[in-house]
Design a protein around this motif. Structure first.
Motif, PDB file in Angstrom:
ATOM      1  N   ALA A   1      -8.591  31.619  23.891  1.00 15.05           N
ATOM      2  CA  ALA A   1      -8.406  31.731  25.271  1.00 15.05           C
ATOM      3  C   ALA A   1      -8.805  32.217  26.772  1.00 15.05           C
ATOM      4  O   ALA A   1      -9.561  31.445  27.639  1.00 15.05           O
ATOM      5  CB  ALA A   1      -7.026  31.487  26.623  1.00 15.05           C
TER       6      ALA A   1
ATOM      7  N   THR B   1      -4.172  25.747  33.245  1.00 15.98           N
ATOM      8  CA  THR B   1      -4.355  25.638  32.099  1.00 15.98           C
ATOM      9  C   THR B   1      -3.507  25.801  30.914  1.00 15.98           C
ATOM     10  O   THR B   1      -3.196  25.226  29.342  1.00 15.98           O
ATOM     11  CB  THR B   1      -5.471  25.944  31.276  1.00 15.98           C
ATOM     12  OG1 THR B   1      -5.362  27.649  31.702  1.00 15.98           O
ATOM     13  CG2 THR B   1      -6.782  25.910  32.617  1.00 15.98           C
TER      14      THR B   1
ATOM     15  N   LEU C   1      -2.176  24.381  27.426  1.00 16.14           N
ATOM     16  CA  LEU C   1      -2.529  25.170  25.984  1.00 16.14           C
ATOM     17  C   LEU C   1      -1.163  25.820  25.161  1.00 16.14           C
ATOM     18  O   LEU C   1      -1.624  26.754  23.811  1.00 16.14           O
ATOM     19  CB  LEU C   1      -3.646  26.563  26.802  1.00 16.14           C
ATOM     20  CG  LEU C   1      -4.989  25.716  27.136  1.00 16.14           C
ATOM     21  CD1 LEU C   1      -5.719  27.462  27.435  1.00 16.14           C
ATOM     22  CD2 LEU C   1      -5.471  25.208  26.216  1.00 16.14           C
TER      23      LEU C   1
ATOM     24  N   HIS D   1      -1.327  25.335  20.945  1.00 15.16           N
ATOM     25  CA  HIS D   1      -0.955  26.885  20.328  1.00 15.16           C
ATOM     26  C   HIS D   1       0.139  26.381  18.830  1.00 15.16           C
ATOM     27  O   HIS D   1      -0.208  27.141  18.093  1.00 15.16           O
ATOM     28  CB  HIS D   1      -0.680  27.615  20.930  1.00 15.16           C
ATOM     29  CG  HIS D   1      -2.301  28.232  21.821  1.00 15.16           C
ATOM     30  ND1 HIS D   1      -2.963  29.964  22.014  1.00 15.16           N
ATOM     31  CD2 HIS D   1      -3.701  27.778  21.844  1.00 15.16           C
ATOM     32  CE1 HIS D   1      -3.828  29.382  22.762  1.00 15.16           C
ATOM     33  NE2 HIS D   1      -4.340  28.687  21.754  1.00 15.16           N
TER      34      HIS D   1
ATOM     35  N   TYR E   1     -10.337  24.463  25.609  1.00 16.30           N
ATOM     36  CA  TYR E   1      -8.795  25.121  26.834  1.00 16.30           C
ATOM     37  C   TYR E   1      -9.154  24.964  27.670  1.00 16.30           C
ATOM     38  O   TYR E   1      -9.064  26.247  28.679  1.00 16.30           O
ATOM     39  CB  TYR E   1     -10.313  26.365  25.902  1.00 16.30           C
ATOM     40  CG  TYR E   1      -9.699  27.014  25.267  1.00 16.30           C
ATOM     41  CD1 TYR E   1     -10.306  26.431  23.357  1.00 16.30           C
ATOM     42  CD2 TYR E   1      -7.983  27.756  24.910  1.00 16.30           C
ATOM     43  CE1 TYR E   1      -9.100  26.712  22.433  1.00 16.30           C
ATOM     44  CE2 TYR E   1      -7.060  27.712  24.131  1.00 16.30           C
ATOM     45  CZ  TYR E   1      -7.815  27.724  22.681  1.00 16.30           C
ATOM     46  OH  TYR E   1      -7.464  27.841  21.956  1.00 16.30           O
TER      47      TYR E   1
ATOM     48  N   ALA F   1     -12.861  30.765  26.673  1.00 17.16           N
ATOM     49  CA  ALA F   1     -13.212  29.653  26.825  1.00 17.16           C
ATOM     50  C   ALA F   1     -12.840  29.869  28.244  1.00 17.16           C
ATOM     51  O   ALA F   1     -13.817  29.582  28.977  1.00 17.16           O
ATOM     52  CB  ALA F   1     -12.201  29.011  27.106  1.00 17.16           C
TER      53      ALA F   1
END
Lengths: 382, 331
Positions: free
Chosen positions: A248, A225, A229, A233, B66, A251
Motif C-alpha cells: 500500500a 482506496t 484495498l 487484501h 492500488y 503504491a
C-alpha cells in the motif's frame, strides 16, 4: 547581496524590526516542541501539577503524611514521643514551608511551630523532622495525619523514557514502525526510477497521457482506496499483515516518486544520453550506468519524503495493520495513549518524543534534499 | 528483532526482484527480437516499441491495482449497502444529504479550507520575506520548518500540552491558559468549546504547514529578477511597497501552488481531529467521519460515499494540476 538587503541596511530601525519579528516567529514555532521535550524529562508528580516553564524553579507540593503508628511511641521524661520524617515515605527531599494537623487548615503553622491537637503537641521542622509529644500513651493503630506543604528542588529524570521504552510497549512499537518503514521507503524507488526513465527518455504512444494520469493520481485522497484495498487484501489472503502495508505504501508513494524522478531525469543533459545511444548502449545499460547514478539527489529527496510520510502515517497503518502487540506502530500507540492514558502526562510526553525524534533527526541531517525535493515536487504554476 | 530481519529480507528481495525483473525482461526481449540477422531493422523497431512498457510495467501494475481500481471500486461501493454487496441506488446519498454529522463536517471542512491554506501561506510568505533578509535566516528557517517532520499525532500530543485546561484557581499546566491567566483572564477549555475548538485544531495544521509554504515561497522570492526591484528602488518605493506591489505579484503562480497543495492536505486531514477530539464537541471533519463509518460504523457503503465527496472536492485541483503540467510539457 540584493537590492532588498541594501534597503534593510539603510534603515537600522527596519533591520531591528526584521530581527525581532523573526525571533518572535521562531519562538512561537519552537515553544510547543520545547515544552514537550522539557516535560518528558520531568518528574511525574511535577509534570501534572506545574507548567513545564517552571521546570527550573523549585516546585511547591502538598502532601499528606502519616506519622508512625502509636505503638512506635517511646517514653521520655514523662511524655510519649513519636518521631520521624515526613519525607520518609514519600521519596525525594524538600523544605517544609508550612504544615497543619487538619485537612481544613493544612497550612496553619510555620515549620518549628507547635500545633496542639487533643493533648498532643505536634511540630514539624523545615527539614521534615516531626515530633509528636503527648502525656497519655497514644492509642489506636494508625498514626496521626500531617499536612505538609513543601518546596522541592526541580527533579529531572530519565525514568519516563525507561518506562515507555521497556514497559509501555513503545520499544516494541518502535520496531514495528521500523519494520513498516524500511521496505516501504526502498521498494518504490527502483520501480519509480524505471518508469520515470521511460516517461522521460523513451518515445512511445500515450506518454503524455500517462504523465497526466500520474499527476492526477498525486492528489487522490487515500480515503478513496482504503475500503476496496482492505477487501482485496482479505479476499486474496494477505489480511492485515506487513506485506499488505508495504504494498500500500509503495503504491501511495509511487505517483510522487515517478513525478519527482521524471522531472529530474528529463532535465539531465541530452548529449550524455544521445552519445551513449550512439555508442550502442541499450536503454537498460543507459539507465543503470548513467541515469541512476546521476539521479542520486532526486532519489534522496524522494527517499526522505517517503520515509517521513510512512514513519508519521497513522491512517494507512490503522487500516492495513492489526492492533496487536507485534503490529501496532508508534503513531497508533500514541493515539491509544492519548485516549486511554490522557492523564499520564509523563508517559505521553516521553512516548511522543521517542516517536518524533527519528524524523526530526532525519530532517535536520537531510534538510537540503528535502527542500530540493519540495521545490521539484510541487506542480509548477504559471 | 525477528520482524526487522524480515523487513530487511523483504527489502532486499524486493530490490533484487526488481533488478532481476528488468534484467531478465530485457534479455528476453533482446533474445526474441535480435538486432541482427535478416530482420534486424524490423526487430529493432519492435523491440523499441515494447521496451518502454517493460520499464513501465511494475509501476503501472502497482498503480492500477492500488490506486486506479480502488477509486473506481469506491464509486461503485457508494451505491451499495453496508457490506458493500447489494446495490441500493441513491440511498447512501439521500442518507448523506439528511445526516446531521455530515452537514457539521462539511461546514467545518469549509472553515478549514478557508483558514488553514490562507494562514499557512500568509505566515509562510512573511517568514520567507523576513528570513531572507537576515544572516541567521537559514537557522530560523530550519526551526520554523521543523514541524513538517513531526507526525500529526505527535503534533497533537505537543499541542495537548499547550491547550490543557485546569479548573479556575488551580495551577495551569497548559501554556495557553497560563498566559491567559497571567494576563488576568480566566482559563478556558479550548478543545471542548464547540465551534471555536475548530480554530484551535487548525492552529496545529498551520503550525505544521507554514514551514512548507515558507520554503517554496522563499525560493520563488529569490528567483525574482533583480531589475524589477532595482527599478522600484530608484523610483523611491518603500520596502513594504516593494514587497506587496512588486514582489508578491510576481510570485502569484507559486502562491497558488502552495495554496492548492495545502488545500488538498486539509481535505485529507484526519489524524489531528481523531487524536484531539475524535469529532466530538462539534469538530467533526469529512476524513474523520469517513474513518468513523468505516471502522466503528462498519458501513462500507456510507464510508465510500463520504470518501467520494472528498474526491469530488479534490477534483478541480486535480484538473488544474494536470492542465498546468501539460502546458509545461508543450513548452
Amino acid at each position: 547581496m540584493s537590492a532588498s538587503n541594501a534597503i534593510a541596511g539603510r534603515s537600522p530601525a527596519l533591520a531591528w524590526a526584521v530581527h525581532l519579528s523573526v525571533v518572535l516567529l521562531v519562538v512561537l514555532w519552537t515553544i510547543p516542541t520545547a515544552g514537550l521535550l522539557i516535560s518528558s524529562f520531568r518528574d511525574r508528580d511535577q509534570i501534572s501539577t506545574s507548567g513545564w516553564w517552571t521546570a527550573l524553579a523549585p516546585a511547591e507540593r502538598n502532601l499528606v503524611a502519616r506519622s508512625k503508628a502509636p505503638d512506635a511511641a517511646r517514653q521520655e521524661g514523662g511524655e510519649w514521643i513519636i518521631e520521624g520524617n515526613v519525607f520518609d515515605e514519600e521519596e525525594g527531599a524538600g523544605t517544609v514551608t508550612a504544615f497543619g494537623v487538619s485537612s481544613r487548615s493544612p497550612t496553619a503553622f510555620a515549620p518549628g511551630d507547635v500545633a496542639e491537637r487533643g493533648d498532643a503537641r505536634i511540630t514539624v521542622q523545615a527539614d521534615g523532622q516531626y515530633r509528636i509529644a503527648s502525656e497519655q500513651q497514644p492509642e489506636g493503630r494508625r498514626g496521626t495525619r500531617l499536612f505538609v506543604t513543601s518546596k522541592e528542588p526541580p527533579r529531572w529524570t530519565v525514568e519516563n523514557y525507561r518506562t515507555v521504552l521497556f514497559s509501555e510497549g513503545i520499544g516494541r512499537s518502535f520496531l514495528n514502525t521500523m519494520t513498516v518503514t524500511i521496505p516501504a521507503t526502498v521498494i518504490p524507488i527502483l520501480i519509480a526510477a524505471f518508469a520515470a526513465y521511460a516517461l522521460a527518455w523513451m518515445e512511445f504512444p500515450g506518454r503524455a497521457l500517462l504523465l497526466a494520469v500520474v499527476v492526477g493520481l498525486l492528489v487522490v485522497p487515500l480515503q478513496m482506496t482504503l475500503i476496496p484495498l482492505l477487501r482485496l487484501h482479505n479476499s486474496i489472503g494477505i489480511g492485515k499483515a506487513y506485506l499488505g502495508i508495504w504494498m500500500a505504501h509503495t503504491a501511495f508513494g509511487l505517483p510522487l516518486a515517478i513525478y519527482l524522478l521524471r522531472n529530474y531525469i528529463a532535465g539531465l543533459p541530452r548529449e550524455i544520453i544521445e552519445s551513449a545511444r550512439v555508442d550502442g548502449a541499450t536503454d537498460f545499460q543507459i539507465f543503470l550506468r548513467i541515469v541512476l547514478p546521476l539521479s542520486y539527489p532526486a532519489l534522496a529527496s524522494f527517499a526522505i519524503f517517503q520515509f517521513l510520510w510512512v514513519w508519521n502515517d497513522l491512517l494507512v497503518a490503522t487500516v492495513f495493520l492489526g492492533n496487536n502487540e507485534d503490529q501496532l506502530v508508534m503513531t497508533g500507540r500514541l493515539r491509544e495513549l492519548l485516549g486511554s492514558k490522557g492523564g499520564e502526562w509523563e508517559i505521553l510526553a516521553a512516548s511522543a518524543f521517542v516517536s518524533i525524534a527519528v524524523p526530526i533527526a532525519v530532517f535536520f541531517a537531510m534538510q537540503k534534499y528535502l527542500v530540493r525535493g519540495l521545490l521539484a515536487g510541487s506542480v509548477k504554476g504559471g | 528483532m525477528e520482524q526487522i530481519m524480515w523487513a530487511l529480507f523483504t527489502m532486499t528481495a524486493g530490490v533484487f526482484g526488481c533488478v532481476a525483473y528488468f534484467f531478465v525482461a530485457n534479455r528476453v526481449l533482446d533474445a526474441a527480437l535480435p538486432a541482427r540477422g535478416e530482420n534486424a531493422g524490423r526487430n529493432i523497431n519492435r523491440a523499441n516499441a515494447i521496451r518502454p512498457w517493460l520499464f513501465l510495467f511494475p509501476a503501472l501494475a502497482v498503480l492500477g491495482i492500488y490506486l486506479v481500481y480502488p477509486v473506481l471500486n469506491s464509486i461503485w461501493l457508494s451505491f451499495t449497502d453496508a457490506s458493500g454487496t447489494r446495490f441500493v441506488g441513491g440511498d447512501n446519498w439521500r442518507w448523506l444529504a439528511g445526516d446531521e454529522k455530515f452537514r457539521e463536517s462539511l461546514g467545518n471542512n469549509a472553515l478549514w479550507l478557508i483558514v488553514v491554506p490562507a494562514a499557512s501561506t500568509f505566515f509562510g510568505l512573511i517568514a520567507a520575506a523576513l528570513t531572507d533578509r537576515i544572516r541567521w535566516g537559514s537557522f530560523a528557517k530550519a526551526l520554523i520548518f521543523m514541524p513538517m517532520a513531526i507526525s500529526f499525532v505527535g503534533a497533537s500530543v505537543i499541542w495537548k500540552f499547550v491547550y490543557d485546561y485546569r479548573g479556575e484557581g488551580s495551577d495551569q499546566i497548559g501554556l495557553l491558559n497560563a498566559v491567559v491567566v497571567a494576563l488576568g483572564g480566566s482559563p478556558e477549555a479550548w478543545i471542548t468549546t464547540p465551534f471555536w475548538n475548530n480554530f484551535f485544531l487548525m492552529v496545529i495544521l498551520i503550525w505544521i504547514q507554514t514551514g512548507f509554504a515558507m520554503v517554496i515561497l522563499s525560493a520563488a522570492l529569490r528567483g525574482i529578477p533583480e531589475e524589477t526591484i532595482e527599478a522600484a528602488v530608484l523610483d523611491g518605493a518603500s520596502p513594504l511597497q516593494i514587497f506587496w506591489r512588486i514582489k508578491v505579484p510576481q510570485i502569484w503562480g507559486t502562491i497558488a501552488v502552495v495554496w492548492t497543495t495545502i488545500t488538498i492536505l486539509v481535505l485529507k486531514v484526519f489524524d489531528i481531529v481523531l487524536a484531539m477530539t475524535n469529532g466530538q464537541w462539534g469538530s467533526q471533519v469529512l476524513a474523520n467521519l469517513m474513518f468513523d463509518w468505516m471502522f466503528r460504523g462498519g458501513d462500507f457503503g456510507r464510508a465510500s460515499t463520504i470518501a467520494l465527496v472528498i474526491m469530488l472536492l479534490v477534483t478541480p485541483i486535480m484538473v488544474w494540476n494536470i492542465r498546468n503540467v501539460r502546458k509545461e510539457e508543450r513548452r
